[in-house]
Design a protein around this motif. Structure first.
Motif, PDB file in Angstrom:
ATOM      1  N   LEU A  25       0.830  -1.199   0.000  1.00  0.00           N
ATOM      2  CA  LEU A  25       0.000   0.000   0.000  1.00  0.00           C
ATOM      3  C   LEU A  25       0.868   1.255   0.000  1.00  0.00           C
ATOM      4  N   MET A  28       2.737   1.560  -3.468  1.00  0.00           N
ATOM      5  CA  MET A  28       1.838   1.921  -4.558  1.00  0.00           C
ATOM      6  C   MET A  28       1.299   3.333  -4.383  1.00  0.00           C
ATOM      7  N   LEU A  29       1.068   3.755  -3.140  1.00  0.00           N
ATOM      8  CA  LEU A  29       0.591   5.109  -2.884  1.00  0.00           C
ATOM      9  C   LEU A  29       1.617   6.136  -3.350  1.00  0.00           C
ATOM     10  N   SER A 284       7.425  -1.272  -3.272  1.00  0.00           N
ATOM     11  CA  SER A 284       6.493  -2.279  -3.775  1.00  0.00           C
ATOM     12  C   SER A 284       7.206  -3.590  -4.064  1.00  0.00           C
ATOM     13  N   VAL A 334      -5.551  -3.413  -1.586  1.00  0.00           N
ATOM     14  CA  VAL A 334      -4.527  -2.361  -1.556  1.00  0.00           C
ATOM     15  C   VAL A 334      -4.801  -1.316  -2.642  1.00  0.00           C
ATOM     16  N   VAL A 338      -5.540   2.604  -1.953  1.00  0.00           N
ATOM     17  CA  VAL A 338      -4.605   3.592  -2.508  1.00  0.00           C
ATOM     18  C   VAL A 338      -5.339   4.622  -3.366  1.00  0.00           C
ATOM     19  N   GLY A 372      -2.515   2.353 -11.756  1.00  0.00           N
ATOM     20  CA  GLY A 372      -2.807   1.465 -10.638  1.00  0.00           C
ATOM     21  C   GLY A 372      -3.259   0.089 -11.097  1.00  0.00           C
TER      22      GLY A 372
END
Length: 399
Positions: A25, A28-29, A284, A334, A338, A372
């Motif tokens: 998370l 990726m954020l 990630s 996730v 995100v 994403g």
């Protein structure tokens, strides 16, 4: 699969999977927020001239006493142009062409005259104008000419004439309201043309016309006149190159409107976002290894059960299915969290940006959504491939 899941879920480590979910998370954020922020902020540096790309700058000679008196010292010679185009920081170079004849024009809004003056035309090679060729095209004999106006013209109208005469303001989307009549005099001829305004420029203080029209009109209205260019349009391969300022200073050149600083800012923005996204990608990647470690430990604890399931006829794919579903569900959760977090963060910073730059377009979250889902698919496929490979090893060892 229910029976398989009941046998395997006893050894699932919630902290391990929670660690994977948090790391994934967080990584990726960083990636999605960095990319979305870049897409939203970039128009601040590029949207003022929608017809001209952000890495183009206009170069001219510094005005000195000699150039002020003679008007010739500011012109570029062929040798100077060749020297500039050979520099490593120059991607491509084009010359400004000037009208050698007299141009008068009248501009109005919905029939209301607002400007009548002698004007000056310039053109650049069509490859430097970032508009559809169908809009930026002139055919010999046509009396309609596409033009790009200086933004000062429309600002003068919006903040002066329009307010005092209770007329509507003009924006990029309302250029069709502008009536532009052109009167050209030269070589014993006097002709009228209609100007079709397709955009505004903050970089130019003259009216831009297509190169085809400039070449044709000069040959018709001023066939015996030809001047050397006084300005060049240059694509900078790396606007942050420290050699640019040194070269311009040594050659007595300058960048109009200080656009080079904006290009440096854009370049560093891209570089910063790239670094931030790289950090998020590394995080990630680490989360991917955390998940694989958790799966491998879980498989190791259940090796005997897995072998028994395979012996009684379960296929490796069926045995691996619970792990696959668990992994995909975690990745999907996730992604959703995100995207929600990016939406909240974007709503906050766009409020600040729109306050500082009211002309910026609102944009969408489409870039981060696409990125994403792409990351979700890639990471999930890698996870599933690793899980299936582990099951096949157990299958092969059983045999």
């Amino acid at each position: 699969m229910t029976l398989v899941w009941k046998l395997l879920r006893r050894h699932i480590s919630v902290p391990q999977f929670a660690g994977f979910a948090f790391a994934n998370l967080f990584g990726m954020l960083i990636v999605l927020l960095g990319y979305q922020f870049y897409c939203d902020i970039l128009p601040v540096f590029t949207s003022q001239d929608s017809f001209m790309k952000s890495d183009y700058v206009i170069v001219s000679k510094k005005m000195g006493a000699a150039s002020t008196l003679s008007g010739r010292a500011s012109m570029f010679t062929g040798a100077e142009i060749d020297d500039l185009s050979s520099q490593k920081f120059v991607g491509k170079l084009g010359r400004f062409s000037s009208a050698e004849y007299k141009v008068d024009a009248k501009m109005g809004i919905n029939g209301q005259p607002i400007l009548s003056s002698e004007l000056f035309f310039e053109s650049v090679p069509d490859g430097f104008v970032d508009v559809p060729l169908a809009d930026w095209k002139y055919e010999e004999g046509s009396h309609e000419v596409p033009i790009i106006l200086p933004r000062t013209y429309i600002n003068m109208y919006n903040f002066g004439f329009a307010r005092s005469h209770s007329l509507p303001s003009i924006s990029e989307g309302l250029v069709g309201m502008i009536d532009f009549h052109i009167y050209i005099h030269g070589n014993g001829r006097h002709d009228e043309f209609k100007g079709r305004v397709i955009g505004f420029s903050s970089r130019l203080n003259t009216i831009l016309v297509p190169q085809a029209f400039m070449d044709w009109s000069n040959s018709v209205y001023a066939p015996d006149k030809q001047s050397a260019p006084t300005r060049l349009i240059v694509e900078m391969a790396n606007p942050a190159d420290e050699n640019i300022a040194e070269y311009l200073d040594d050659k007595g050149l300058e960048v109009e409107d200080d656009k080079l600083q904006a290009e440096k800012t854009t370049y560093f923005l891209r570089m910063t976002v790239t670094v931030v996204m790289a950090v998020g990608a590394v995080i990630s990647l680490l989360s991917f290894y955390i998940l694989m470690l958790s799966i491998y430990l879980l498989v190791q604890k259940n090796t005997t059960k897995l072998e028994n399931l395979l012996l009684i006829g379960y296929s490796p794919l069926r045995v691996a299915m619970p792990y696959c579903i668990l992994t995909v569900c975690l990745n999907a959760l996730v992604l959703v969290v995100v995207l929600i977090a990016v939406a909240f963060a974007r709503d906050y910073y766009m409020g600040v940006v729109e306050t500082l730059f009211p002309q910026i377009s609102e944009g969408t979250m489409f870039p981060s959504i696409v990125l994403g889902f792409a990351l979700f698919i890639i990471v999930s496929l890698l996870n599933l491939a690793a899980i299936y490979r582990k099951m096949m090893r157990i299958w092969q060892r059983r045999e």
